[in-house]
Design an enzyme around this catalytic site. Structure first.
Site, PDB file in Angstrom:
ATOM      1  N   SER A 147       1.854   2.980   4.893  1.00  0.00           N
ATOM      2  CA  SER A 147       2.851   3.630   5.756  1.00  0.00           C
ATOM      3  C   SER A 147       3.611   2.665   6.653  1.00  0.00           C
ATOM      4  CB  SER A 147       2.219   4.727   6.620  1.00  0.00           C
ATOM      5  OG  SER A 147       1.659   5.723   5.790  1.00  0.00           O
ATOM      6  N   ALA A 154       0.821  -1.215   0.000  1.00  0.00           N
ATOM      7  CA  ALA A 154       0.000   0.000   0.000  1.00  0.00           C
ATOM      8  C   ALA A 154       0.859   1.272   0.000  1.00  0.00           C
ATOM      9  CB  ALA A 154      -0.936  -0.011   1.200  1.00  0.00           C
ATOM     10  N   HIS A 155       0.215   2.400  -0.105  1.00  0.00           N
ATOM     11  CA  HIS A 155       0.881   3.695  -0.264  1.00  0.00           C
ATOM     12  C   HIS A 155       1.771   4.037   0.930  1.00  0.00           C
ATOM     13  CE1 HIS A 155      -2.384   5.975   2.037  1.00  0.00           C
ATOM     14  NE2 HIS A 155      -2.878   4.780   1.881  1.00  0.00           N
ATOM     15  N   ASN A 156       2.931   4.573   0.608  1.00  0.00           N
ATOM     16  CA  ASN A 156       3.901   5.045   1.602  1.00  0.00           C
ATOM     17  C   ASN A 156       4.525   3.925   2.440  1.00  0.00           C
ATOM     18  OD1 ASN A 156       1.821   7.462   1.229  1.00  0.00           O
ATOM     19  ND2 ASN A 156       3.788   8.327   1.804  1.00  0.00           N
TER      20      ASN A 156
END
Lengths: 343, 343, 343
Positions: free
Chosen positions: C260, C240-242
């Site tokens: 994250s 997922a993002h970051n």
């Protein structure tokens, strides 16, 4: 794209505090921002970053009073986070503003493409298909025969929409997702083999839906698999034939919904959840990641967890004790022994 | 496609009861059918729908006696469900009956394409590849060098078949599935990095297999990953290198089979199941959704569940008690206290 | 490709024992090898296969003394397994040695392609994109605007790299994987709907990374999702993002890492694991298949299992007792009864 602090101030209806001519060409978090970056400070706990940042412009609250020297130009607005979100969106709108039909692409003579659409190279638009105004159909996307797509949709590279599926307006689908593949339906035969049950239904996706990358939504056997307005699906999700996902429901990555199940409105479903077929999940249900939902949920607005699932609080307690099972068993054995010895 | 009740009657070897000239152009469930639809009534519990339906034609049993007025034309046959299934299949065969080579597509001069094949635009057929008769290779599909595909196969848009893989006849693969990607094999090195172990084997898919959307089947390190005749795989399934899936086994979505494992014939495996590497699963095993299979299953024809798995009945009992663990612990504490107090 | 035993001996710096002119054109396991195959014997427990094999050449240890008659020509080397691995790699290097730009493909005039690259038909290289030397970009691959790809990369058919992503050198990505799709970020609104949070970051993939088929790695909201040097990801994985995956970490199929989260170096993570967002996993952690990691792991180099996870040994014990829960409950009831009766 380069903007001055003055231009940003006008755009956000804010006041410029510092050099109005300083320019920015990218957006960044305040702790990572370099020269030429625009950032924001909304949460007071990040204030210290403001005095160290190399950002050229920082958006702050209109009443913010710095407690130390600031090098960046400040743009003061009512709600810094919202103001920054607006900039993020404008940035992406400009960045991804593709228009026109790239060659080679395949648009069947009987297909209809709306105005100001982008059709990327190697995209395929089948016979009788309709693509609305302002759609962005990226390269290598497939829109099957008689499929219909509303206005202002974005399909990233390699999206596959099978024949007869109907997609609303403002729908975003990320790369590799498949809409309208056959439902998994086979009739067992006497010799152990399976006969395919033809899947002649379709998928209907309503307005304002977003679907992540490499997800798959099967077409209905008959009738429609339905994704209601405002649903947000993450990556690698499986939605089986004849399922229905209620309005504004959000589902995280790698979750699967089996055939004919109906998920209510406003549900929040975590990642890697499995939901069996032919059940219904009540409005506003919240289901923890990796849960297994093996029967209908009737009560609205509750939290659930576990495989098989039960109420979130019950699961949390049971899981804690599960980790103490070796202790529990030992105690039980001691009790047995004590009782035998003493009686 | 438009048919009269008379034509349907002849096609299904049935008797027309009502207006023989009424026409239909779609198939629908009896509770959803509108004018111009053909439906069926097989299960007596849906009989009331017959008196309300707007369907123009309804297929019923040959001896069916309506208890109320019916507007639809009836077509009387021996087995209404089978008759309707035949129509579903005919409908799809006509609907998806594509033939010919669309341009631009890429067929290497050394590739061989059978007669009456459909090759969609932007499909790629590599050097030395063979595609049999009557195959439908949808747009944006990739068939690598020296891959072989039998007769009557359908590969939906974006299927990727790597080099040297061998696919039987009557195989259906849905959009986005990948056949023949490298097995996940790396040799750990002294410095903490990994060296790739080259994967030079292939994937063999036998006749009558169907594979859903966005699944991946890795090629063998050496030799072959094998999917036996009649296997049905759902969407987003992972089959690792050198695995073998037995004849007529059915696997639901998002399940993973690890390297070198051998699944027997006629197994039924639920969704989101994980099967570790280098084990075997006996013929006729049934494995519940979300189970974790961490050792071989020797006994044939049994039901299993849980992570780690055990017999289905044992798991069901243990899971019920798991949910009562807080009670169980409380009782144990009370017993301890009682024993201490009293003795 | 055909080689004599003599050529193999020279290539591997080994001694030929038998007919030096016998030829081979494929590599195979010793138990499956036919005439024309080259195989190897490294593990003494497979020695009996040597006396039955139809392989034309077998690589053996330099001091190996056969205990029975051997038909194959032997090539004697220091380390037979390593020598064979070298042949596997050479075989694949020759086999997959594609060069040149196939037509039709789409290379934007402002894109830069390195020397000796292969660009397959229907590949798309966007405006401002850079592809390094010796890259193999298979058909139907998409490299978005301003994406950068280092040297010696291989992207198999249908890989999608979104705009602005940065890929290092010697990176291999298998068919259907998506790099840079939007992070799953939405802000809830008062009316129950969600507003998209624009995702303007990117994905950075460092050198020597391999990614399997149909995986998806989301771009960061701002900043970068980072896959560090030497990471190996299997098929159908969600990052997922970051998120950040540490150097040389290996992750098996169908695992998901939420937004994250930071996974340390040298971790080994099994299949179908779920890792929640905003946590960190210590260096060298080993996480069993199907685990659920719901909080940070601080201690380095430990083994973990279960949902929610705990130490591997604790989980193994608790799982054993879980399967005995019906017994445990019965015992507890007997104790209760005994105590009641006797006191």
């Amino acid at each position: 794209m380069q903007f001055t602090a003055q231009q940003i101030g006008i755009l956000l209806n804010g006041n410029v505090d510092g050099n109005p001519d300083v320019t920015v060409n990218e957006l960044a978090k305040i702790e990572e921002a370099g020269t030429g970056s625009l950032s924001f400070l909304a949460n007071p706990k990040y204030e210290s970053f403001l005095y160290q940042t190399n950002a050229s412009i920082v958006i702050v609250g209109e009443d913010f009073v710095p407690s130390s020297e600031v090098n960046a130009t400040l743009v003061r607005v009512k709600d810094p986070y919202s103001a920054f979100s607006i900039l993020l969106e404008k940035y992406n709108t400009i960045k991804l503003n593709k228009v026109g039909i790239e060659q080679p692409s395949f648009v069947h003579p009987s297909a209809r493409i709306g105005k100001d659409a982008y059709i990327g190279a190697f995209a395929y638009i089948g016979a009788g298909a309709i693509v609305g105004d302002n759609c962005k159909i990226y390269p290598q996307t497939y829109i099957g025969d008689n499929a219909e797509v509303g206005d202002d949709c974005t399909f990233f590279p390699g999206v596959k929409i099978y024949h007869d599926c109907k997609i609303g307006s403002r729908v975003v689908i990320h790369a590799g997702s498949v809409i309208g593949s056959d439902g998994f339906g086979f009739a067992p035969q006497a010799d152990g083999s399976y006969n395919k049950i033809s899947q002649i239904g379709n998928v209907i996706i309503e307005d304002d839906v977003e679907i992540g990358a490499n997800s798959s939504i099967d077409r209905a056997t008959m009738g429609s698999t339905i994704i209601r307005q405002g649903v947000k699906l993450d990556n690698l999700i499986q939605i089986a034939h004849n399922a229905e996902i209620g309005k504004n429901t959000v589902i995280a990555a790698q979750t699967g919904v089996s055939g004919s199940s109906k998920i209510g409105e406003q549900c929040i479903i975590g990642g890697q959840v499995g939901i069996v077929g032919h059940i219904s999940v009540a409005k506003g249900s919240q289901i923890q990641a990796q849960s297994g939902v093996n029967r209908s949920i009737e009560e609205e607005g509750k939290k659930w967890a576990g495989t098989p699932f039960s109420s979130y609080t019950n699961q949390m307690r049971a899981q804690v004790i599960f980790n103490r099972l070796p202790d529990l068993e030992r105690k039980l054995e001691q009790l047995e022994k004590a009782l035998k010895d003493k009686l």
